[in-house]
Design an enzyme around this catalytic site. Structure first.
Site, PDB file in Angstrom:
ATOM      1  N   GLY A   1     -13.171  79.573 -18.409  1.00  0.00           N
ATOM      2  CA  GLY A   1     -12.121  80.572 -18.173  1.00  0.00           C
ATOM      3  C   GLY A   1     -12.599  81.473 -17.048  1.00  0.00           C
ATOM      4  O   GLY A   1     -13.712  82.016 -17.126  1.00  0.00           O
ATOM      5  N   ALA A   2     -11.735  81.645 -16.036  1.00  0.00           N
ATOM      6  CA  ALA A   2     -12.173  82.298 -14.803  1.00  0.00           C
ATOM      7  C   ALA A   2     -12.863  83.657 -15.002  1.00  0.00           C
ATOM      8  O   ALA A   2     -14.005  83.857 -14.556  1.00  0.00           O
ATOM      9  CB  ALA A   2     -10.999  82.400 -13.845  1.00  0.00           C
TER      10      ALA A   2
ATOM     11  N   GLN B   1      -8.452  72.876 -24.532  1.00  0.00           N
ATOM     12  CA  GLN B   1      -8.593  74.334 -24.651  1.00  0.00           C
ATOM     13  C   GLN B   1      -7.413  74.965 -25.398  1.00  0.00           C
ATOM     14  O   GLN B   1      -7.569  76.000 -26.035  1.00  0.00           O
ATOM     15  CB  GLN B   1      -8.679  74.982 -23.249  1.00  0.00           C
ATOM     16  CG  GLN B   1      -9.955  74.714 -22.502  1.00  0.00           C
ATOM     17  CD  GLN B   1      -9.796  73.549 -21.547  1.00  0.00           C
ATOM     18  OE1 GLN B   1      -9.070  72.605 -21.828  1.00  0.00           O
ATOM     19  NE2 GLN B   1     -10.499  73.591 -20.442  1.00  0.00           N
TER      20      GLN B   1
ATOM     21  N   ASP C   1      -7.031  80.445 -11.998  1.00  0.00           N
ATOM     22  CA  ASP C   1      -8.440  80.398 -11.586  1.00  0.00           C
ATOM     23  C   ASP C   1      -8.620  80.874 -10.159  1.00  0.00           C
ATOM     24  O   ASP C   1      -9.692  81.350  -9.787  1.00  0.00           O
ATOM     25  CB  ASP C   1      -8.987  78.976 -11.738  1.00  0.00           C
ATOM     26  CG  ASP C   1      -9.107  78.637 -13.209  1.00  0.00           C
ATOM     27  OD1 ASP C   1      -8.091  78.246 -13.815  1.00  0.00           O
ATOM     28  OD2 ASP C   1     -10.207  78.824 -13.767  1.00  0.00           O
TER      29      ASP C   1
ATOM     30  N   ASN D   1      -4.594  76.567 -11.622  1.00  0.00           N
ATOM     31  CA  ASN D   1      -4.899  76.763 -13.047  1.00  0.00           C
ATOM     32  C   ASN D   1      -5.177  75.382 -13.630  1.00  0.00           C
ATOM     33  O   ASN D   1      -5.136  74.369 -12.927  1.00  0.00           O
ATOM     34  CB  ASN D   1      -3.726  77.462 -13.745  1.00  0.00           C
ATOM     35  CG  ASN D   1      -4.092  77.940 -15.140  1.00  0.00           C
ATOM     36  OD1 ASN D   1      -5.114  78.594 -15.324  1.00  0.00           O
ATOM     37  ND2 ASN D   1      -3.301  77.596 -16.140  1.00  0.00           N
TER      38      ASN D   1
HETATM   39  O1  MRU Z   1     -11.853  74.612 -17.165  1.00  0.00           O
HETATM   40  P1  MRU Z   1     -11.594  75.971 -17.753  1.00  0.00           P
HETATM   41  O2  MRU Z   1     -11.442  75.941 -19.233  1.00  0.00           O
HETATM   42  O3  MRU Z   1     -12.588  76.974 -17.267  1.00  0.00           O
HETATM   43  O4  MRU Z   1     -10.188  76.366 -17.147  1.00  0.00           O
HETATM   44  C1  MRU Z   1      -9.629  77.587 -17.567  1.00  0.00           C
HETATM   45  C2  MRU Z   1      -8.274  77.821 -17.062  1.00  0.00           C
HETATM   46  O5  MRU Z   1      -7.718  77.049 -16.298  1.00  0.00           O
HETATM   47  C3  MRU Z   1      -7.645  79.141 -17.449  1.00  0.00           C
HETATM   48  O6  MRU Z   1      -6.279  79.001 -17.642  1.00  0.00           O
HETATM   49  C4  MRU Z   1      -7.909  80.154 -16.334  1.00  0.00           C
HETATM   50  O7  MRU Z   1      -9.277  80.240 -16.072  1.00  0.00           O
HETATM   51  C5  MRU Z   1      -7.393  81.504 -16.657  1.00  0.00           C
HETATM   52  S1  MRU Z   1      -8.410  82.253 -17.878  1.00  0.00           S
HETATM   53  C6  MRU Z   1      -7.975  83.858 -18.144  1.00  0.00           C
END
Ligand code: MRU
Length: 351
Positions: free
Chosen positions: A51-52, A203, A244, A254
């Site tokens: 998550g970013a 997720q 992201d 995203n």
């Molecule tokens: O691969 P991840 O689980 O890190 O990807 C996360 C996402 O795409 C989320 O939707 C994004 O980071 C927003 S989190 C507030």
């Protein structure tokens, strides 16, 4: 309803960072302890934390831990050691710009204090990481408040579809897209949340559903290919996702599958909101074509939770993100305001 997340994504104990192992949730609640910057970088790469915004906060603590780890007394050596740590942390994942944003803040603190004693620099690095963490929670709450504003035209309870996990687990707490949902739930405005499973990493099914269950917000889980059906049957009033990286024209990267949803939302004339902090906006890039898209190990597609579903000799692809074009986005909900098109003009104004 309590307006506070019960999930603790990361815990800083003054020396070490404890990260809830998101690979094992929801059935196993286990923390991974990171006492070196290398462990922090590995935890980001292996998706212990994801998550970013959470990646950004974690990387900042990784840089602070690098400071703690240095045990020499030469400023030049300390600088080299710190730079090495920053490059390793920066190489952990490519798409979420929050990682580079947080590391730049840590580098700035180091540079501003370079004439001070080593111990003082170390202290300043820890303080900055703690500040980044604290700010993130406050920012998410403001995104939640602005989310209420963005959806004010809905007079009845709203049916929202979300993808991936943009919740407390993806941030230092509260969440971005899920933060908006939390805020709407706090004023009794949620009818239900449609949770996309989010293959390959699940997720949505594993993390978002888990958070919603704890908050007692009504939801049901669908596999990703059921979204169009749900929209066609009136089960979705709006889509809210995180991001992201957002390019200066509003194109938003995203989790893979978000692009499908943005196209579907546009087809069914449903509002499509992106909720993200300003730190997710990358003003250095013109449009979505410039966003680096991480391609992860094919194993994640070959397997579901460790169970093989495809033979090894078959070719798979595993792009981890996609880019929703600005034209499919109704508004970007940030901590400062709700930004509407034209994004090219309005994003620059707000930064
Ligand atoms: O691969 P991840 O689980 O890190 O990807 C996360 C996402 O795409 C989320 O939707 C994004 O980071 C927003 S989190 C507030």
């Amino acid at each position: 309803m309590e307006n506070k997340s019960k999930v603790q994504t990361l815990i800083w104990d003054g020396q070490k960072l404890k990260l809830i192992d998101q690979r094992k949730l929801p059935f196993i609640k286990e923390y991974v302890i990171c006492d070196s910057y290398k462990k922090v970088a590995a935890a980001i790469k292996d998706m212990v934390v994801r998550g970013a915004p959470a990646i950004g906060v974690t990387a900042a603590y990784g840089a602070a831990i690098a400071g703690i780890q240095y045990n020499g007394n030469s400023k030049d050596d300390f600088n080299l050691f710190f730079e090495k740590a920053i490059s390793l942390l920066a190489s952990s994942r490519p798409t979420a710009v929050n990682l580079f944003w947080a590391l730049n803040r840590m580098k700035k603190v180091f540079a501003e204090n370079k004439n001070n004693e080593i111990e003082f620099i170390k202290k300043k690095l820890i303080e900055e990481a703690q500040l980044i963490e604290a700010e993130d929670i406050e920012i998410n709450k403001k995104i939640g408040e602005n989310g209420i504003k963005a959806l004010k035209d809905f007079k009845d309870k709203i049916k929202i579809l979300t993808h991936c996990n943009a919740g407390a687990l993806a941030t230092a707490g509260y969440g971005t897209a899920l933060g908006v949902i939390r805020s709407l739930a706090s004023i009794n405005k949620i009818k239900h949340v449609v949770v996309d499973e989010t293959r390959p990493y699940l997720q949505g099914a594993r993390l978002t559903a888990w958070e919603l269950e704890q908050e007692k917000i009504p939801f049901f889980i669908i596999t990703d290919n059921m979204a169009a059906y749900m929209m066609s049957k009136g089960e979705v009033d709006a889509v809210i996702v995180g991001a992201d990286r957002i390019a200066s024209n509003g194109d938003s990267a995203n989790k893979i599958g978000t692009l499908n949803l943005s196209i579907l939302a546009s087809y069914y004339k449903l509002p499509f909101f992106v909720a993200a902090p300003l730190s997710t906006i990358d003003v250095n890039i013109k449009d979505g074509d410039e966003i680096p898209i991480e391609e992860r190990d094919g194993k994640e597609v070959r397997e579901i939770m460790g169970v093989k579903i495809i033979s090894d000799d078959m070719i798979v692809r595993n792009p981890s993100f996609d880019v929703s074009p600005a034209k499919n986005i109704t508004a970007i909900i940030t901590e400062k305001d709700v930004i509407y098109p034209p994004f090219k003009k309005n994003l620059i104004k707000i930064i």
